[in-house]
Design a protein around this motif. Structure first.
Motif, PDB file in Angstrom:
ATOM      1  N   ARG A 238      32.587  26.714 -28.101  1.00 49.77           N
ATOM      2  CA  ARG A 238      34.457  25.143 -27.504  1.00 49.77           C
ATOM      3  C   ARG A 238      33.147  24.535 -28.598  1.00 49.77           C
ATOM      4  NH1 ARG A 238      34.443  24.358 -22.472  1.00 49.77           N
ATOM      5  NH2 ARG A 238      33.409  23.045 -22.722  1.00 49.77           N
ATOM      6  N   VAL A 239      34.533  24.295 -29.253  1.00 46.77           N
ATOM      7  CA  VAL A 239      34.023  22.616 -30.213  1.00 46.77           C
ATOM      8  C   VAL A 239      34.567  21.672 -30.537  1.00 46.77           C
ATOM      9  CG1 VAL A 239      33.542  22.882 -32.977  1.00 46.77           C
ATOM     10  CG2 VAL A 239      32.959  24.179 -31.873  1.00 46.77           C
ATOM     11  N   VAL A 252      33.165   6.497 -40.784  1.00 41.21           N
ATOM     12  CA  VAL A 252      32.188   7.146 -39.274  1.00 41.21           C
ATOM     13  C   VAL A 252      33.378   6.424 -37.848  1.00 41.21           C
ATOM     14  CG1 VAL A 252      30.119   6.605 -38.088  1.00 41.21           C
ATOM     15  CG2 VAL A 252      30.070   6.976 -39.904  1.00 41.21           C
ATOM     16  N   ASN A 253      33.662   4.915 -37.810  1.00 48.04           N
ATOM     17  CA  ASN A 253      34.737   5.123 -36.677  1.00 48.04           C
ATOM     18  C   ASN A 253      36.203   4.913 -37.078  1.00 48.04           C
ATOM     19  OD1 ASN A 253      32.385   3.355 -35.837  1.00 48.04           O
ATOM     20  ND2 ASN A 253      32.732   1.674 -36.720  1.00 48.04           N
ATOM     21  N   LYS A 254      35.943   5.311 -38.269  1.00 47.00           N
ATOM     22  CA  LYS A 254      37.616   5.500 -38.230  1.00 47.00           C
ATOM     23  C   LYS A 254      38.055   7.162 -38.141  1.00 47.00           C
ATOM     24  CE  LYS A 254      39.732   1.096 -40.311  1.00 47.00           C
ATOM     25  NZ  LYS A 254      40.352   0.724 -40.772  1.00 47.00           N
ATOM     26  N   THR A 255      37.068   8.134 -38.314  1.00 44.76           N
ATOM     27  CA  THR A 255      36.935   9.980 -38.913  1.00 44.76           C
ATOM     28  C   THR A 255      36.377  10.607 -37.472  1.00 44.76           C
ATOM     29  OG1 THR A 255      36.009   9.940 -39.902  1.00 44.76           O
ATOM     30  CG2 THR A 255      37.645   9.616 -41.109  1.00 44.76           C
ATOM     31  N   GLU A 256      37.489  11.405 -37.155  1.00 46.22           N
ATOM     32  CA  GLU A 256      36.550  12.439 -36.300  1.00 46.22           C
ATOM     33  C   GLU A 256      35.477  12.905 -36.932  1.00 46.22           C
ATOM     34  OE1 GLU A 256      39.496  14.366 -33.764  1.00 46.22           O
ATOM     35  OE2 GLU A 256      39.771  12.476 -32.640  1.00 46.22           O
ATOM     36  N   SER A 257      34.317  12.447 -37.034  1.00 46.55           N
ATOM     37  CA  SER A 257      33.161  13.351 -37.876  1.00 46.55           C
ATOM     38  C   SER A 257      31.743  13.786 -36.861  1.00 46.55           C
ATOM     39  CB  SER A 257      32.818  12.018 -39.140  1.00 46.55           C
ATOM     40  OG  SER A 257      32.536  11.231 -38.218  1.00 46.55           O
ATOM     41  N   ALA A 258      32.535  13.204 -35.883  1.00 46.06           N
ATOM     42  CA  ALA A 258      31.160  14.054 -34.760  1.00 46.06           C
ATOM     43  C   ALA A 258      31.467  14.893 -34.135  1.00 46.06           C
ATOM     44  CB  ALA A 258      31.042  12.836 -33.688  1.00 46.06           C
ATOM     45  N   ILE A 259      31.061  15.938 -33.500  1.00 44.61           N
ATOM     46  CA  ILE A 259      30.846  17.112 -33.492  1.00 44.61           C
ATOM     47  C   ILE A 259      30.083  17.436 -31.937  1.00 44.61           C
ATOM     48  CG2 ILE A 259      30.634  19.632 -34.106  1.00 44.61           C
ATOM     49  CD1 ILE A 259      32.282  19.439 -35.155  1.00 44.61           C
ATOM     50  N   ARG A 260      30.384  18.307 -30.929  1.00 45.17           N
ATOM     51  CA  ARG A 260      29.934  18.558 -29.942  1.00 45.17           C
ATOM     52  C   ARG A 260      30.474  19.953 -29.840  1.00 45.17           C
ATOM     53  NH1 ARG A 260      33.106  15.667 -26.928  1.00 45.17           N
ATOM     54  NH2 ARG A 260      31.598  13.996 -26.610  1.00 45.17           N
ATOM     55  N   THR A 274      25.107  12.159 -37.166  1.00 42.79           N
ATOM     56  CA  THR A 274      24.645  10.850 -37.436  1.00 42.79           C
ATOM     57  C   THR A 274      24.728  10.831 -39.314  1.00 42.79           C
ATOM     58  OG1 THR A 274      22.051  11.301 -38.225  1.00 42.79           O
ATOM     59  CG2 THR A 274      23.203  13.058 -38.513  1.00 42.79           C
ATOM     60  N   ASP A 275      25.778  12.161 -39.485  1.00 42.35           N
ATOM     61  CA  ASP A 275      26.471  12.034 -40.629  1.00 42.35           C
ATOM     62  C   ASP A 275      28.289  11.562 -40.771  1.00 42.35           C
ATOM     63  OD1 ASP A 275      27.314  13.754 -43.544  1.00 42.35           O
ATOM     64  OD2 ASP A 275      24.930  13.422 -43.763  1.00 42.35           O
ATOM     65  N   ARG A 276      28.212  11.229 -41.581  1.00 46.21           N
ATOM     66  CA  ARG A 276      29.381  10.777 -41.783  1.00 46.21           C
ATOM     67  C   ARG A 276      30.596  12.052 -42.227  1.00 46.21           C
ATOM     68  NH1 ARG A 276      30.415   5.895 -46.056  1.00 46.21           N
ATOM     69  NH2 ARG A 276      29.251   4.247 -44.651  1.00 46.21           N
ATOM     70  N   SER A 277      29.780  13.343 -42.538  1.00 43.73           N
ATOM     71  CA  SER A 277      30.146  14.927 -42.863  1.00 43.73           C
ATOM     72  C   SER A 277      30.705  15.823 -41.517  1.00 43.73           C
ATOM     73  CB  SER A 277      29.550  15.685 -44.416  1.00 43.73           C
ATOM     74  OG  SER A 277      29.805  16.716 -44.225  1.00 43.73           O
ATOM     75  N   GLN A 278      31.490  15.897 -41.563  1.00 41.81           N
ATOM     76  CA  GLN A 278      31.969  16.821 -40.614  1.00 41.81           C
ATOM     77  C   GLN A 278      31.375  17.867 -40.435  1.00 41.81           C
ATOM     78  OE1 GLN A 278      35.992  19.222 -38.660  1.00 41.81           O
ATOM     79  NE2 GLN A 278      35.740  16.834 -38.792  1.00 41.81           N
ATOM     80  N   HIS A 279      31.279  18.135 -41.779  1.00 43.48           N
ATOM     81  CA  HIS A 279      30.550  19.983 -42.157  1.00 43.48           C
ATOM     82  C   HIS A 279      29.192  19.628 -41.925  1.00 43.48           C
ATOM     83  CE1 HIS A 279      33.639  21.859 -43.373  1.00 43.48           C
ATOM     84  NE2 HIS A 279      34.259  20.728 -44.405  1.00 43.48           N
ATOM     85  N   THR A 284      23.844  20.211 -38.763  1.00 39.61           N
ATOM     86  CA  THR A 284      22.620  19.937 -37.571  1.00 39.61           C
ATOM     87  C   THR A 284      23.301  20.594 -35.919  1.00 39.61           C
ATOM     88  OG1 THR A 284      22.829  17.888 -39.132  1.00 39.61           O
ATOM     89  CG2 THR A 284      21.569  18.266 -37.168  1.00 39.61           C
ATOM     90  N   ALA A 285      24.346  20.111 -35.872  1.00 35.93           N
ATOM     91  CA  ALA A 285      25.226  20.763 -33.892  1.00 35.93           C
ATOM     92  C   ALA A 285      24.427  22.186 -33.977  1.00 35.93           C
ATOM     93  CB  ALA A 285      26.019  20.455 -33.791  1.00 35.93           C
TER      94      ALA A 285
END
Length: 376
Positions: A238-239, A252-260, A274-279, A284-285
């Protein structure tokens, strides 16, 4: 030569002899020569993964051999200096040389313990994850203190530190954070730090200055490369995406770049911001997820697995591996090995080697005892 000097010299000689035996000295030197020759092959990097693995082995072996040789040379030079200073009656020079000898004795003991790092992933880099226990601001502040403690330890050992994910507390501290620690034997040294850590202190957040007990958990798992096969079914994942917290600029603050990412069958959860890129954060995740699943497999193979998992199940009473008492007295005690330190400020500033060495020696000793018992 004084009795203290002779005792230290004998201690160092015994440790160096053990290090040479652990390395199988002649074989190790032959292997290093072979790896040095291969490193000069212009076709080496045609297979990048194999080349990186070979270079890691070469670096580790060179560090071990050169470390022993450096200690032997320094001891010889220091003993000559002591003899000369004693002959000239220079007490200050003798005292300075004795400090050097004590440092070399400590270094050989550390390397002797490090030679026990022969586990499957001990030489790998690692991820270190800190989570605050129940208790709100108190526990979150304690989690941040632990994060700083391990960062200072890593810096003192010349390891590289990368912040992978951090979730700030409401008033102070952190709810959770994950570091990647890069350097020789990072996982081998830190793996025994996994568990619940207990803090007792006069609360800085309590106007009545009452004593508080706080808990936070630490989890350590090795970084794995593409040569280690870990099967992950995409259907089991589940991503979730979310906005990165903390500093990082407008993007970073305005886009949903973080992944769980949650691995549903095991309940393992990893996150990266850690990165601006969601990919790139997803990549990394996924690497962290593979590492967590690999660590789980390693733990199943070890006799200590049950204790480790039990220590992680509940961040509270009865599950702690170490207590840090700042009031009414000052003491840090490891509840597994009974190693104690009367200077908690130094421990919280990264002075952890004695705790790690004792835990590692106990863990290796238990594994060997169980192996002997099984053989019988």
């Amino acid at each position: 030569m004084s009795a203290e000097t002779e005792a230290l010299n004998e201690q160092i000689k015994q440790s160096v002899a053990l290090l040479r035996r652990h390395l199988d000295w002649d074989v190790a030197q032959g292997r290093l020569a072979e790896l040095n020759n291969r490193a000069e092959d212009p076709d080496l990097w045609n297979d990048a993964a194999a080349a990186q693995k070979m270079m890691r082995e070469r670096t580790l072996l060179a560090n071990q051999i050169e470390g022993v040789q450096t200690i032997e040379t320094e001891v010889e030079d220091t003993l000559e200096l002591i003899a000369m200073a004693e002959e000239e009656g220079d007490a200050a020079m003798v005292a300075d040389a004795m400090r050097t000898l004590h440092r070399l004795a400590d270094e050989t003991k550390r390397r002797e313990t490090e030679s026990l790092l022969s586990g499957e992933a001990d030489s790998n880099d690692c991820y270190l994850e800190v989570n605050a226990g129940a208790g709100g601001t108190e526990a979150q502040d304690w989690a941040e203190m632990l994060l700083r403690m391990y960062s200072r330890w890593a810096e003192a050992h010349d390891y590289k530190i990368t912040m992978i994910e951090s979730s700030e507390g409401e008033q102070a501290g952190i709810k959770s954070a994950t570091l990647q620690i890069t350097g020789p034997n990072a996982y081998g040294w830190l793996k025994t730090e996994a568990g619940v850590h207990r803090l007792v202190r006069i609360s800085p957040f309590d106007a009545a200055a009452r004593r508080q007990t706080s808990f936070a958990s630490v989890w350590v798992f090795p970084v794995v490369d593409d040569t280690i096969e870990i099967e992950i079914n995409e259907a089991d994942l589940r991503v979730d995406t979310f906005r990165a917290s903390g500093a990082g600029g407008q993007h970073v603050n305005k886009t949903e770049s973080a992944i769980r990412i949650t691995h549903v069958p095991t309940g393992i959860v990893v996150a990266c911001q850690t990165d601006r890129s969601q990919h790139r954060n997803r990549a990394t995740a996924m690497g962290m997820l593979r590492a967590r699943m690999y660590e789980a497999e390693l733990q199943r193979r070890e006799a200590a697995a049950a204790q480790t998992e039990a220590a992680k199940t509940d961040i509270g009473w009865g599950h702690q591996i170490r207590s840090y008492v700042l009031a009414p007295y000052q003491m840090v005690k490891d509840l597994r090995t009974s190693v104690e330190k009367g200077n908690p400020d130094a421990v919280l500033d990264g002075d952890l080697d004695d705790f790690m060495a004792a835990s590692l020696a106990a863990r290796v000793g238990a594994t060997r005892s169980e192996a002997s018992a099984s053989a019988q």
